[in-house]
Write a protein that holds these residues in place. Structure first.
Motif, PDB file in Angstrom:
ATOM      1  N   ARG A 131       7.064   7.193  -0.733  1.00 27.89           N
ATOM      2  CA  ARG A 131       7.044   6.025  -1.610  1.00 27.89           C
ATOM      3  C   ARG A 131       8.458   5.577  -1.934  1.00 27.89           C
ATOM      4  O   ARG A 131       8.652   4.585  -2.617  1.00 27.89           O
ATOM      5  CB  ARG A 131       6.300   6.349  -2.910  1.00 27.89           C
ATOM      6  N   PRO A 175       4.420   1.120 -10.119  1.00 27.90           N
ATOM      7  CA  PRO A 175       3.097   0.817  -9.597  1.00 27.90           C
ATOM      8  C   PRO A 175       2.366  -0.176 -10.491  1.00 27.90           C
ATOM      9  O   PRO A 175       2.454  -0.107 -11.706  1.00 27.90           O
ATOM     10  CB  PRO A 175       2.391   2.168  -9.611  1.00 27.90           C
ATOM     11  N   GLY A 176       1.706  -1.079  -9.860  1.00 30.26           N
ATOM     12  CA  GLY A 176       0.954  -2.075 -10.604  1.00 30.26           C
ATOM     13  C   GLY A 176       1.808  -3.202 -11.119  1.00 30.26           C
ATOM     14  O   GLY A 176       1.288  -4.177 -11.650  1.00 30.26           O
ATOM     15  N   GLN A 177       3.127  -3.079 -11.024  1.00 29.67           N
ATOM     16  CA  GLN A 177       3.956  -4.121 -11.607  1.00 29.67           C
ATOM     17  C   GLN A 177       4.921  -4.778 -10.632  1.00 29.67           C
ATOM     18  O   GLN A 177       4.826  -5.972 -10.399  1.00 29.67           O
ATOM     19  CB  GLN A 177       4.748  -3.560 -12.793  1.00 29.67           C
ATOM     20  N   LYS A 186       0.827  -1.184   0.000  1.00 28.66           N
ATOM     21  CA  LYS A 186       0.000   0.000   0.000  1.00 28.66           C
ATOM     22  C   LYS A 186       0.873   1.250   0.000  1.00 28.66           C
ATOM     23  O   LYS A 186       0.663   2.174  -0.764  1.00 28.66           O
ATOM     24  CB  LYS A 186      -0.888  -0.022   1.236  1.00 28.66           C
ATOM     25  N   SER A 187       1.852   1.247   0.878  1.00 29.70           N
ATOM     26  CA  SER A 187       2.810   2.344   0.826  1.00 29.70           C
ATOM     27  C   SER A 187       4.137   1.696   1.147  1.00 29.70           C
ATOM     28  O   SER A 187       4.196   0.561   1.581  1.00 29.70           O
ATOM     29  CB  SER A 187       2.481   3.403   1.870  1.00 29.70           C
TER      30      SER A 187
END
Ligand SMILES: Nc1ncnc2c1ncn2[C@@H]1O[C@H](COP(=O)(O)OP(=O)(O)OP(=O)(O)O)[C@@H](O)[C@H]1O
Ligand SMILES: Nc1ncnc2c1ncn2[C@@H]1O[C@H](COP(=O)(O)OP(=O)(O)OP(=O)(O)O)[C@@H](O)[C@H]1O
Ligand SMILES: [Mg+2]
Ligand SMILES: [Mg+2]
Ligand code: NI
Lengths: 306, 320, 305, 478, 323
Positions: free
Chosen positions: D153, D168-170, D14-15
């Motif tokens: 981040r 992100p997402g990967q 999430k973070s």
């Protein structure tokens, strides 16, 4: 298509977009409070309340709405709770993936459908036609997520020639594209076949034959261009749908696209993400529609008068 | 009874609003007496159907009035309109479209009665239907069929039978025979002729086939681009037409007689019907008229008696 | 302008001719025959299930993930057993009644609602029509999945909500088609004729427009049946549609996903069932369309080249 | 040997803020890879062992002293000293940041840190906190350059790996940090990716797309490469003991008797899962070994229900079982099975599977007064090894998820939290016994195991902490 | 030898209600420079005849069952598909009734005219563009350069029909088949088109088959007339003979039912009944159900097309005699 026409459309689209965003705002908020999801279950009530205040969720809905509307007008979609980043950034990261995925799948489907549909129409009633018909009906009827799972089972787990899921080089695109390809392909073949048969029976095609044109010319120069319109319309609709994300397929393959983002956004009550995606998708759909109109006008001069 | 059955005054029907409406019917006046048949001819798009639809109140009149039997059609509403409908019936051009393909003939024919309770008691519907069918030359057993089982001519008969169900005084026929083959067309024309005599029907008979109009009408009205350009008793129109357009129209009709080939003095008009959106100034026919002079562009000719032919009114500056 | 049937037949003979023609037309399309047979099997299976003739369907953890095609077992186990040891075949049949039931109710709801709204929008136009069409635009503006997600989140994922959500998302399609058809039928001469006879809007809608619009709407409905099934499966797959312990084909695929490499049949058969059934509806809809379009009849009767 | 390792987990973090390591998804990537805490807990016995602090002692009941390791630098070049710790502690407790560590582990505790010199730190608490070092194991120390007003981040810590990129997402990519104070990790590059599906994760190890995959479902975790390890989670059903008929103890007992735990284990649950009798696993300080395990006895369950019914308890009322989709592998199957078992025992039970957000609504107060009688599927994690991380809030009257309101129990828990040593143990054991045997507001199911699939050529054996840590530095290729 | 000879042509269609014999033994011939009118009611098979000659019978559902079509000595039905295509447009051209439907809506008309040259690999003198503009000028379209770039929907009905005609005559074919080229037009426009056709026929020595059901146009344009009824030719005659002295009762009825614009008549004399159902044609002579002269023989024997005078034939057992 004139510039004023474009402006008119844009104005209308902007109105629709405003309505869309407004309804999205209220709908999203009706789905419930994100606070519980974002705090550990052991967090105290005070901490929960603090977060609500921080997110502005303690204020009345109209008050929230006006603030939000003002932000949207400045194209500020707020921060994503989950990603801790400006929501638009997250959306703009996912959107190109989705668009590329959809564009590849649709382009392939469109091309394949034109070829297969035309072949079937020329041989209408024959066994080729029947074969194409069954194939396309099957393609149009297969659940995409199931196709994805079976693809993973076959090509990734059993034969190990493709990755199971994820994102990266060309190999990662094969299965998602194949899954998204199936339904548009099936639908388009049916449509091309139907409109092609109609076009092939049209008087102007008889004229072309009477002029002495050979079958290839009759089919591809005379009939096809006329038969293209319904296919273009449907492709436009499909493109608009795909702009909203490959939905289930993106989830199956963990493909970082807008569809997965949206689903996650809703599951995680990430309001900013949901609204930013809706906005981005609506804008994309607007351009797709303009593009389809332009395509339309370039295919059929009768449309140009409007 | 000197009152005409239908009196139309300065009736206009424009489509669309704004600066350039389609002036489909523009300032038209005429009368129909009881039992009289008025033929209306004109090229496609000249406004015949628009006029008919305005009279039938299927569309609003832009201006002007039309009085049927003392009732103002253009303003009638509610029950007044409902009563008016009984007096005025219509036969449409296309017998394939004007009958609902999903309704059986008995329902089709009794539909007017269903809508006018009291016209014919329900118990007598069947009987009356049969009577009507027989009067248009069909048989009782046809009442159980669907329209698709009839030929074009038969369908047009059904249309006529249905139009007569409420025993109207005025029958409006919008090109009732143009969609039919010659051999069948003659049957329908004869039928209308017969019914008109038997029932003392007044008729507004629209056609673009001059021969048919000549055959059936008492008086004829020629329309061009929303205007009436000439009107008069049939004999005056056909034997002594005064308007160049009427003359051209008559001469353009090919005669089924090969011996006359090349011998007739044919007038072939140049060009097409101009657009009713932006009609020519002055006389609307001037753009295709071989007699046109500058006055035609400036001044619109009025429809008045201009020749010795009895009853002939002509709207042309150049009647000789 | 040819008159194809100027000779008349008595009503009964005509009806039996029609049935004969339908049979002949069905025979002319082997795929439609196959589709009809498949649907018949599905319906029969649902019937036997609803009469609880299928026997034991209890959880039996010992029979968990039993292999399919073991014909030594009772026939209900021929397709194997699911993760809780229930016969997969029986589960498939139970899921069929949910999936088909939802599809039917949904399609019926959106068919009736959409047709009415569309016909009203088409016939009256004006403000009412505009409002209806704008609402359609907005619904269509959202990605369909999103509308469904919203709906199911707002009201909770239950069968009736699923039906409502699916019906609402599908309705714009019906409204549009019904409106377009109405606009066309409204201009037909027989409608004008009815108006000349004094028919008011209610009469015209009931006796002329609705019956004329109905066949198109029914064809659309049969295609939509397939679409709704796919969509329901998709939603259930995402965990938004049918919730366990209810069962639908889509949910079965979703549950089978966890067993992809250990028990492939759990996800394979329900997906296949969705595909076959959807395809059958599509094929029959196609056939239906051709049967109702005289200009395509030759497809069904002639094989002469 | 290859220089790259890919680990596949279920969710994207999430973070990556060091103050959010209370979430296992974040902690797996950060903890002891990128960032480190002052101390660690030993996976063997839960004892506190040095990490960034070399030693510590209690000065008085409210004051602790920590000696910090010298010569440690953060990935961004900043030196590790008392200021870094003070800053990290402040961030974690800042209400505006809403850090997981602050809200969960340090909850209810005010910590005040003070630097004596760069390597000596005093921490004062407002109430007695006997296990402060234990709690400090949850506080990862990020670079003092970490912004104080927002989550980051791009964390910088002192750990063996530094963050290379988070796409992100990967994926999240890690590379070995040259300036690490301890032993160099064997594998210089590590990638963490995430896939929601157990079957997919398992397959990825087979196909070589990943070397380690966590949270493999029992049905997939049957090969030699699969390692089951207890993950400090205990699955249970929380009974809403305030609503009839569940307010009758006999009914709650019957519920427990009606569940065939032996039938579930080895089928829907992994065969290594242990039947639970209380809400913490044996490794937790305060675990009570004397509580009897529930036997499967549907007949007795039926008779208990019948007895309750005779007393006018509305036992026929519909009881909802709220499940949470995906709370652990096979979660809905397990509830389907349990629902069937309850039905067999004569309960009118309906299953409702919920997404996390609506499930949380059922888990957390406030609740509707005239709600349906319900049973809620949940699991309780105690990786910190002390009962105090489980008991308050979940079982105390003021807790936001407690269905027990019992002053005696509250007192037991409060006393236990302040006590130390055997006294602490005794009080907690008593509390557990009271909950399981007297109150019976839970139906404990299993002490859970997680299955990790590890590629054959990788040298890694997951331990009890593997749910929250991937000890990348200890992993090597064979 | 005639330019075009059709003999015993039979064409059938499969439909849902049964097999339709659209043409049932049609024979006629066409000479160079001659205008042959095919006259008949709707559905009598006029268009199918044209389609059969142009190889346009859709298959399925239609098929040419038997017969022969000889053009310039060659048997068309035995030629390959491509050989026939080479004749179409080039040597035999077709003009359709509905010009709006017959022109391809998506190409400019100039392109469509030029296509005629392109398909047959002709290179007109002065280039394609000039040839197109010349043709458009010849058919009386003003401003041909601009008009050539416009699309069919931008033209009026009459102009579209003239463009069809221009296309048909572009390659100076030997046979022009005009399928009701004026039916959809208004009288004044029809007069323009008939004039254009008359000019064309004067200019070239092509044979023309002129399909119509308008007796007026026949009288205006035709040299010879073939009257069709229910898929057969029932009478062929010189145009003068037909109008004065028709032999077949159907021809007689047709002439009598036509109202005339130049005379008054009290009552028209229609042919009773309606066209027969093509699926179930009456036995024997198809016209007998509507024929005032029908007798027992008519129901049994199909009357053959027999010579009833010099250069004229009729298919009737009891032809009307010239009285
Ligand atoms: N609903 C409408 N909206 C706009 N313009 C219309 C409408 N109906 C007719 N028109 C226009 O009005 C003019 C007159 O049309 P109308 O149908 O009355 O002609 P008509 O004489 O009946 O023609 P036809 O002989 O083809 O039936 C035409 O230019 C037509 O395009
Ligand atoms: N594609 C087709 N499928 C089925 N039947 C056909 C087809 N084309 C023509 N027919 C049938 O063949 C017969 C002759 O039709 P044709 O088109 O030649 O008539 P026509 O004389 O040209 O009539 P019209 O004056 O209406 O143009 C009709 O009965 C028609 O129904
Ligand atoms: Mg009209
Ligand atoms: Mg024809
Ligand atoms: Ni989908």
């Amino acid at each position: 298509m004139s510039f004023t026409y474009f402006l008119k459309r844009a104005a209308f689209a902007a109105l629709a977009l405003a309505a869309l965003m407004t309804s999205a705002f209220f709908l999203v908020r009706l789905t419930g409070d994100p606070v519980n999801l974002y705090l550990p279950v052991d967090a105290s009530d005070a901490a929960r309340e603090a977060m609500r205040v921080r997110l502005g969720l303690d204020r009345s809905l109209p008050a929230q709405f006006f603030d939000w509307a003002w932000d949207i007008l400045r194209l500020d979609f707020g921060m994503s709770l989950w990603h801790n980043r400006p929501a638009m950034d997250v959306v703009l990261e996912a959107l190109p993936n989705t668009l590329a995925l959809g564009a590849i799948a649709l382009a392939l489907a469109f091309t394949a459908a034109i070829v297969m549909g035309s072949i079937a129409a020329v041989n209408a009633g024959g066994w080729i036609d029947r074969g194409v018909n069954v194939l396309s009906q099957a393609a149009a009827s297969v659940p995409d997520f199931w196709l994805g799972l079976m693809g993973v089972l076959l090509f990734a787990v059993t034969f190990r020639i493709l990755p199971t899921s994820g994102f990266g080089g060309p190999v990662y695109w094969v299965l998602p594209v194949a899954c998204l390809f199936a339904r548009p392909f099936g639908t388009l073949v049916q449509i091309v076949r139907g409109s092609m048969i109609e076009a092939l029976n049209a008087t102007f095609v008889r004229t072309a034959r009477a002029k002495g044109a050979h079958d290839g010319r009759v089919t591809f120069v005379h009939a096809l261009r006329n038969a293209l319109l319904p296919a273009v319309t449907v492709t436009g609709d499909l493109a608009a749908q795909f702009a909203g994300g490959g939905g289930v397929v993106e989830v199956v393959f963990g493909f970082p696209g807008i569809g997965k983002l949206l689903i996650d956004g809703i599951l995680k009550r990430d309001f900013a993400i949901v609204q930013a995606s809706i906005f981005a998708v609506a804008v994309v759909i607007f351009f797709i529609n303009v593009l389809v109109d332009m395509l339309y006008a370039s295919i059929d001069p009768r449309v140009r008068v409007e | 009874m000197n009152q005409p059955l239908l009196k139309v005054e300065n009736l206009s029907r424009h489509y669309g609003s704004g600066a350039t409406p389609v002036r489909a019917v523009d300032d038209v006046s005429f009368e129909i007496a009881r039992g009289e048949t008025l033929g209306l001819v004109g090229e496609s798009g000249c406004g015949k159907t628009s006029l008919v639809r305005t009279l039938l109140k299927l569309g609003p009149a832009t201006s002007g009035s039309a009085v049927l039997d003392g009732v103002e059609i253009t303003k009638a509403t509610g029950s007044e309109l409902h009563e008016l409908r009984r007096k005025m019936q219509v036969v449409f051009q296309d017998p394939y479209q004007s009958l609902n393909p999903r309704m059986r003939v008995d329902r089709l024919i009794s539909e007017p009665w269903a809508l006018h309770p009291g016209a014919v008691p329900r118990a007598r519907w069947r009987e009356e239907t049969v009577k009507l069918l027989e009067s248009v030359g069909l048989r009782a057993e046809h009442a159980d069929r669907y329209p698709s089982e009839f030929s074009g001519g038969q369908r047009q008969r059904l249309g006529i039978a249905r139009a007569l169900a409420l025993t109207p005084t005025l029958l409006v026929c919008d090109e009732p025979v143009s969609a039919l083959d010659v051999s069948v067309q003659a049957q329908v024309v004869n039928l209308l002729f017969k019914l008109r005599r038997e029932r003392n029907l007044a008729m507004l008979f629209v056609a673009h086939d001059l021969a048919v109009v000549r055959h059936i009408s008492d008086r004829v009205m020629v329309m061009y681009l929303g205007k009436i350009i000439e009107t008069g008793p049939k004999h005056s129109i056909f034997s002594a037409p005064a308007h160049p357009y009427t003359q051209a129209l008559l001469s353009a009709v090919p005669t089924p007689d090969p011996r006359l080939r090349g011998k007739r003095n044919r007038i072939v008009l140049q060009g097409d019907l101009p657009s009713p959106v932006n009609p020519p100034s002055g006389c609307r026919f001037r753009t295709r008229c071989w007699k046109a002079t500058s006055i035609c562009a400036e001044q619109e000719p009025t429809l008045i008696k201009r020749t010795p032919a009895p009853g002939l009114l002509t709207a042309c500056h150049h009647v000789d | 302008m040819t008159d194809t049937s100027a000779e008349f037949l008595p009503t009964r003979k005509r009806r039996s001719r029609r049935i004969l023609w339908l049979l002949r037309a069905l025979a002319g399309d082997p795929m439609a025959v196959a589709a009809a047979i498949w649907l018949l099997i599905v319906v029969l299976a649902i019937l036997t299930d609803s009469l609880s003739l299928l026997g034991d369907n209890r959880i039996s953890l010992k029979a968990r993930n039993l292999q399919p095609f073991d014909f030594g077992q009772s026939w209900t186990l021929w397709l194997g057993a699911d993760a809780l040891g229930r016969p997969l075949l029986v589960r498939l049949i139970q899921a069929a009644s949910t999936t088909l039931g939802i599809a039917m109710v949904t399609v019926l709801t959106s068919l009736i609602g959409g047709t009415l709204l569309g016909v009203i929008a088409g016939y009256f136009g004006g403000i009412v029509g505009n409002v209806i069409m704008r609402i359609c635009d907005i619904i269509l503006g959202f990605p369909t999945l999103l509308v469904a997600l919203f709906g199911l989140y707002l009201f909770g994922p239950s069968v009736s909500n699923l039906v409502i959500v699916l019906a609402v998302t599908r309705m714009p399609a019906y409204i549009r088609v019904a409106r377009a058809e109405t606009l066309e039928v409204r201009e037909r001469l027989f409608v004008d004729a009815a108006r000349v006879f004094g028919g008011g809007p209610a009469w015209i809608l009931r006796t002329h427009i609705l019956p004329s619009v109905a066949p198109t709407m029914l064809t659309l409905a049969s295609v939509n049946l397939a679409m709704v099934m796919l969509f329901e499966s998709g939603l259930s797959y995402l965990g938004l549609g049918i919730q366990p312990p209810s069962v639908s084909w889509g949910l079965m695929v979703a549950q089978g996903q966890g067993y992809l490499s250990s028990a492939w049949w759990l996800g394979f058969f329900p997906g296949l069932a969705v595909m076959l059934t959807t395809m059958s509806f599509n094929l029959l809809a196609n056939w239906f369309r051709i049967v109702n379009d005289p200009s395509q009849h030759w497809r069904l009767v002639s094989r002469r080249r | 040997a290859p220089d790259k390792l890919t680990v596949v987990v279920t969710d994207e973090p999430k973070s990556l803020d060091p103050c959010d390591t209370d979430l296992s998804g974040n902690s797996r990537i950060l903890h002891n890879n990128i960032t480190e805490a002052l101390v660690n807990l030993s996976p063997k016995d839960g004892s506190v062992v040095p990490s960034l602090a070399t030693s510590w002692r209690q000065l008085d009941s409210l004051t602790w002293e920590f000696k910090l390791r010298e010569g440690v630098t953060f990935h961004d070049g900043k030196a590790f000293d008392t200021h870094a710790v003070i800053a990290a502690l402040k961030r974690a407790q800042d209400p505006a940041l809403a850090c997981e560590v602050g809200l969960a582990t340090l909850k209810g505790l005010k910590l005040n840190a003070e630097a004596v010199n760069p390597t000596t730190l005093l921490i004062r608490t407002d109430v007695v906190e006997p296990i402060l070092p234990n709690k400090m194991s949850a506080l990862d120390i990020g670079s003092p350059a970490t912004p104080g007003d927002a989550k980051t981040r791009t964390p910088a810590g002192t750990g063996p790996y530094k963050l290379e990129a988070w796409t992100p997402g990967q994926s999240v990519g890690l590379v070995a940090y040259d300036g690490y104070w301890g032993n160099k990790p064997a594998i210089p590059n590590a990638t963490i990716i995430w896939r929601a599906e157990s079957a997919v994760r398992a397959a990825m190890v087979d196909t070589g797309e990943a070397q380690i995959a966590y949270e493999i479902a029992p049905q997939d975790g049957t090969t030699e490469e699969d390692h089951a390890f207890p993950n400090a989670e205990t699955s249970l059903l929380r009974i809403d003991a305030q609503i009839a008929p569940l307010n009758d103890r006999r009914v709650r007992e019957a519920l427990n008797l009606a569940i065939d735990r032996d039938g579930l284990v080895g089928t829907i649950f992994h065969k290594d899962a242990q039947k639970a009798m209380q809400v913490v696993p044996p490794s937790v300080f305060g675990f009570n070994p004397d509580i009897p395990v529930w036997n499967y006895d549907p007949e007795k369950a039926k008779s208990l229900v019948a007895a309750a019914k005779a007393d006018g308890v509305p036992v026929d009322k519909e009881i909802v079982i709220y499940g949470r989709i995906g709370i652990y592998p096979n979660s809905s199957e397990s509830l389907e099975a349990i629902q069937a078992m309850l039905a067999d025992a004569g309960f009118n039970a309906r299953l409702e599977m919920l997404e996390t957000s609506p499930w949380l609504k059922r888990l957390l107060k406030p609740w509707n007064k005239d709600r349906q009688p319900s049973i809620l599927q949940t699991q309780i994690d105690n990786a910190e090894g002390d009962a105090v991380f489980t008991l308050p809030n979940r079982f105390t009257a003021d807790g936001n998820q407690s269905t027990i309101i019992d002053a005696g129990l509250d007192k037991l828990i409060a006393d236990g939290s302040k006590a130390t040593g055997d006294e602490r143990k005794r009080l907690f054991q008593q509390a557990f016994k009271y909950i399981a045997v007297d109150a019976v507001n839970i139906a404990p199911l299993f002490h859970m195991v997680t299955i990790a699939r590890v590629a054959k050529n990788v040298n890694y054996t997951p331990d009890v902490q593997a749910g929250n840590e991937i000890k990348l530095k200890s992993i090597s290729y064979r | 030898m005639a330019l075009l000879e059709v003999e015993d042509l039979q064409v059938s269609f499969d439909t849902a209600s049964g097999r339709i014999l659209a043409l049932n033994g049609v024979s006629f011939s066409l000479e160079r420079g001659e205008v042959l009118a095919l006259l008949g009611e709707s559905g009598s098979g006029k268009s199918v005849t044209a389609s059969a000659i142009m190889d346009l019978v859709p298959n399925p559902p239609g098929a040419i069952d038997r017969g022969s079509i000889r053009f310039d000595g060659a048997e068309l039905l035995q030629l390959s598909r491509n050989e026939r295509r080479d004749l179409c447009g080039n040597r035999i051209a077709l003009i359709f009734q509905d010009a709006l439907a017959a022109l391809n809506p998506v190409y400019p008309v100039g392109w469509q005219i030029a296509e005629m040259y392109r398909i047959h690999g002709r290179n007109p003198e002065g280039g394609l563009e000039k040839a197109v503009i010349d043709l458009l000028t010849a058919i009386g379209i003003p401003d041909p350069e601009r008009r050539a770039r416009q699309y069919p929907h931008e033209f009026s009905g009459g102009m579209r029909q003239r463009i069809m005609i221009a296309m048909a005559v572009a390659l100076e074919p030997d046979v022009i088949i005009a399928d009701e080229p004026t039916t959809a037009l208004d009288v004044t426009i029809q007069a323009q088109v008939v004039d254009l056709l008359a000019t064309i026929r004067k200019r070239s020595d092509a044979g023309m088959i002129f399909i119509t059901h308008d007796l007026g146009v026949v009288a205006e344009l035709a040299d010879r007339v073939a009257v069709m009824y229910a898929g057969r030719i029932v009478e062929t005659a010189n145009v003068f003979e037909l109008f004065e002295d028709a032999r077949h009762p159907y021809s007689v009825g047709l002439l009598a039912s036509q109202p005339r614009v130049d005379t008054d008549e009290e009552e028209l004399a229609p042919i009773p009944g309606s066209a027969p159902n093509p699926v179930a044609l009456p036995s024997g002579c198809a016209f007998r159900t509507r024929c005032p002269r029908a007798a027992g023989l008519c129901a049994e024997v199909v009357p053959p097309l027999e010579t009833v005078g010099p250069g004229r034939q009729a298919a009737c057992h009891f032809p009307v005699s010239s009285a």
